[in-house]
Design an enzyme around this catalytic site. Structure first.
Site, mmCIF file in Angstrom:
data_model
loop_
_atom_site.group_PDB
_atom_site.id
_atom_site.type_symbol
_atom_site.label_atom_id
_atom_site.label_comp_id
_atom_site.label_asym_id
_atom_site.label_seq_id
_atom_site.Cartn_x
_atom_site.Cartn_y
_atom_site.Cartn_z
ATOM 1 N N LYS A 83 0.810 -1.066 0.045
ATOM 2 C CA LYS A 83 0.093 -0.033 0.062
ATOM 3 C C LYS A 83 0.849 1.409 -0.067
ATOM 4 O O LYS A 83 1.890 1.387 0.945
ATOM 5 C CB LYS A 83 -0.848 -0.135 1.169
ATOM 6 C CG LYS A 83 -2.247 0.550 1.129
ATOM 7 C CD LYS A 83 -3.077 0.191 2.258
ATOM 8 C CE LYS A 83 -4.380 0.950 2.388
ATOM 9 N NZ LYS A 83 -4.942 0.905 3.603
HETATM 10 C C1 E4P Z 1 -8.441 2.366 3.797
HETATM 11 O O1 E4P Z 1 -7.779 1.294 3.362
HETATM 12 C C2 E4P Z 1 -8.414 2.611 5.230
HETATM 13 O O2 E4P Z 1 -7.903 1.397 5.986
HETATM 14 C C3 E4P Z 1 -9.777 2.885 5.806
HETATM 15 O O3 E4P Z 1 -10.780 2.540 5.051
HETATM 16 C C4 E4P Z 1 -9.861 4.251 6.160
HETATM 17 O O4 E4P Z 1 -11.168 4.433 6.718
HETATM 18 P P1 E4P Z 1 -11.799 5.653 7.671
HETATM 19 O O5 E4P Z 1 -11.725 6.689 6.804
HETATM 20 O O6 E4P Z 1 -12.835 5.206 8.324
HETATM 21 O O7 E4P Z 1 -10.544 5.707 8.799
#
Ligand code: E4P
Length: 237
Positions: A83
């Site tokens: 990522k």
């Molecule tokens: C994406 O990969 C993130 O881990 C996640 O979806 C972020 O979500 P949030 O905006 O609720 O923190």
């Protein structure tokens, strides 16, 4: 549509994977920090718990360091997806990790259609638009998914999958599915809500009560002629 789990909690991930309906996992630095566990050990355990891609995020912000960390994370298991943030450095690292090292890359923190276009140009396996965080700012997160879908569908060469992140409600899931997202990553608390409905529970309770009152049971029938085996499927195409 693929369902990923948005969590680094191994117990939650195992529980959701046991349904047979989970296709991967996304983690992020916040989840990993909260787990209090060394990232490589944690990601290894998650990779063993699910068959599909498990996103593990780099902590570096320069291209060279992202590539270095990406290669370390990628060596944990074949199903790791690196990522990377949607920055110029991240896109350059994406190109190298996908084209030269054959790794899956999830380009994250996407908030615009042009960013998603750039992630696809850089060869990202997944792009992660954050629906909920846009909604938090009174910007329509769902519209972004429609835009990205339309752009990607204009060009056969753009093979990046749209992985909807920052999903907060069951309605988000329905909306991104209607918009043609390839993947939705689900917080563990949202997953059961996709099935729960009071009318289903009420209807089932009524059917079960009627069934019990009628004294019925479902059992395999005895063969009409002793020694002859019943095979109701025989001869059917
Ligand atoms: C994406 O990969 C993130 O881990 C996640 O979806 C972020 O979500 P949030 O905006 O609720 O923190």
């Amino acid at each position: 549509m693929k369902f990923f789990v948005d969590s680094a909690n191994v117990e939650d991930i195992r529980e959701m994977a046991a349904t047979g309906l989970i296709d991967g996992v996304t983690t992020n630095p916040t989840f990993v920090a909260k787990s209090g566990r060394p990232i490589l050990e944690l990601i290894g355990e998650i990779c063993a718990a699910v068959e599909g891609p498990v996103s593990a995020e780099v902590a570096a912000t320069s291209t060279d360091e992202m590539i270095r960390e990406g290669l370390i994370l990628g060596s944990v298991a074949p199903n790791v997806a690196i990522k990377l943030p949607l920055t110029w450095d991240g896109l350059k690292a994406c190109k190298v990790l996908t084209a030269s090292h054959g790794l899956m890359v999830n380009v994250t923190l996407c908030f615009s259609a042009n960013q998603a276009l750039m992630a696809a140009k850089a060869g990202a396996t997944f792009v992660s638009p954050f629906v909920g965080r846009l909604d938090d700012l009174n910007i329509d997160g769902l519209e972004l998914i429609h835009e990205i879908r339309a752009i990607y569908d204009n060009y056969d060469a753009l093979q990046t999958e749209i992985l909807c992140a920052s999903v907060r409600t069951p309605n988000h899931v329905k909306a991104v599915a209607l918009a043609g997202a390839d993947v939705v990553t689900l917080p563990p608390e949202v997953f059961p809500k996709l099935v729960e409905h009071p009318l289903t529970e009420k209807g089932l309770a009524a059917f079960m009560a009627d069934w019990e009152a009628g004294g019925q049971s479902i059992e395999a029938p005895e063969p009409a002629v002793p020694g002859i085996k019943l095979d109701r499927g025989a001869g059917k195409a």
